[in-house]
Design an enzyme around this catalytic site. Structure first.
Site, PDB file in Angstrom:
ATOM      1  N   GLY A  45       0.709  -1.024  -0.168  1.00 55.30           N
ATOM      2  CA  GLY A  45       0.055   0.104   0.036  1.00 55.30           C
ATOM      3  C   GLY A  45       0.978   1.258   0.009  1.00 55.30           C
ATOM      4  N   GLN A  50       3.148  10.001   0.896  1.00 58.53           N
ATOM      5  CA  GLN A  50       4.473   9.011   0.717  1.00 58.53           C
ATOM      6  C   GLN A  50       5.190   9.432  -0.318  1.00 58.53           C
ATOM      7  OE1 GLN A  50       2.415   5.353   1.864  1.00 58.53           O
ATOM      8  NE2 GLN A  50       4.076   5.218   3.188  1.00 58.53           N
ATOM      9  N   CYS A  92       5.619  -0.131   7.488  1.00 58.73           N
ATOM     10  CA  CYS A  92       5.294   1.211   6.565  1.00 58.73           C
ATOM     11  C   CYS A  92       6.500   1.766   5.798  1.00 58.73           C
ATOM     12  CB  CYS A  92       4.827   2.509   7.434  1.00 58.73           C
ATOM     13  SG  CYS A  92       4.602   3.925   6.540  1.00 58.73           S
ATOM     14  N   LEU A  93       6.217   1.787   4.520  1.00 59.20           N
ATOM     15  CA  LEU A  93       7.534   2.181   3.681  1.00 59.20           C
ATOM     16  C   LEU A  93       7.888   3.606   4.118  1.00 59.20           C
ATOM     17  CD1 LEU A  93       5.905   1.311   0.120  1.00 59.20           C
ATOM     18  CD2 LEU A  93       7.556  -0.234   1.365  1.00 59.20           C
ATOM     19  N   HIS A 134      -4.752   1.823   7.438  1.00 61.71           N
ATOM     20  CA  HIS A 134      -3.178   2.245   7.478  1.00 61.71           C
ATOM     21  C   HIS A 134      -3.218   3.419   6.610  1.00 61.71           C
ATOM     22  CE1 HIS A 134       0.977   1.882   7.925  1.00 61.71           C
ATOM     23  NE2 HIS A 134       1.088   2.408   6.791  1.00 61.71           N
ATOM     24  N   GLU A 135      -3.505   3.060   5.189  1.00 62.55           N
ATOM     25  CA  GLU A 135      -3.310   4.159   4.170  1.00 62.55           C
ATOM     26  C   GLU A 135      -4.369   5.267   4.350  1.00 62.55           C
ATOM     27  OE1 GLU A 135      -0.918   3.745   2.514  1.00 62.55           O
ATOM     28  OE2 GLU A 135      -0.442   1.545   3.053  1.00 62.55           O
ATOM     29  N   HIS A 138      -2.719   7.570   6.514  1.00 59.35           N
ATOM     30  CA  HIS A 138      -1.822   8.732   6.004  1.00 59.35           C
ATOM     31  C   HIS A 138      -2.270   9.911   5.713  1.00 59.35           C
ATOM     32  CE1 HIS A 138       2.008   6.529   6.198  1.00 59.35           C
ATOM     33  NE2 HIS A 138       1.624   5.177   5.621  1.00 59.35           N
TER      34      HIS A 138
HETATM   35 NI    NI Z   1       2.387   3.405   5.640  1.00 50.94          NI
END
Ligand code: NI
Length: 169
Positions: A45, A50, A92-93, A134-135, A138
């Site tokens: 995701g 991000q 998380c990236l 989660h997304e 963000h």
């Molecule tokens: Ni994330």
């Protein structure tokens, strides 16, 4: 085009994103780049902030591209219903190499728009619910760190500071 992923503690990751109002080529290009960036990472995701664009757009694929037909692009997504709870490990990236156990709803219903502005509705349970929450978090400037106890959050932040000091972040 693969775009650089913004990492914590970049302040823009903790800002609220603005709704998408124009459904143009630029938006479609951004979504395409986000999918490419997510698959290359690899991740399941990615939210627009991000890649440094603070608008309400997310992409996801719970199979990380291993199976066709699971790719999803959601514009202006909003959680409208939650059921139950689950506790699983999450990453998380923007926090590479770290994970923590995070509590999330077991299932969610999300209203959103597609890249042409048409209304869409998505339901997800388990990993899909976790991913959607989660997304969408963000887009409100919320990282999973904020769902942890103060103790666990401080522990992770100390580890991140150390990684930054060592040039490993
Ligand atoms: Ni994330």
């Amino acid at each position: 085009m693969i775009r650089p992923i913004v990492k914590y503690p970049e302040p823009s990751l903790e800002e609220k994103c603005v709704p998408v109002e124009v459904f143009d080529e630029e938006l479609k290009n951004l979504a395409r780049d986000m999918l490419e960036t997510m698959y290359a990472a690899p991740g399941i995701g990615l939210a627009a902030p991000q890649v440094g664009v603070n608008i309400r757009l997310i992409v996801l694929d719970p199979t990380a591209g291993d199976e066709n037909g699971h790719q999803m692009v959601l514009v202006n997504p909003e959680v409208v219903e939650v059921t139950g709870r689950q506790k699983e490990e999450e990453g998380c990236l923007s926090l590479p190499g770290l994970t923590a156990v995070v509590e999330r709803p077991f299932s969610v219903r999300v209203k959103a728009q597609d890249l042409d502005g048409n209304p869409v509705e998505v339901e997800g349970a388990n990993l899909m619910a976790r991913l959607l929450c989660h997304e969408i978090d963000h887009l409100d400037g919320v990282l999973y760190l904020q769902h942890l106890s103060a103790l666990k959050r401080d522990l992770l932040k100390r580890r991140i500071r150390k990684l930054i000091r060592n040039g490993e972040w």
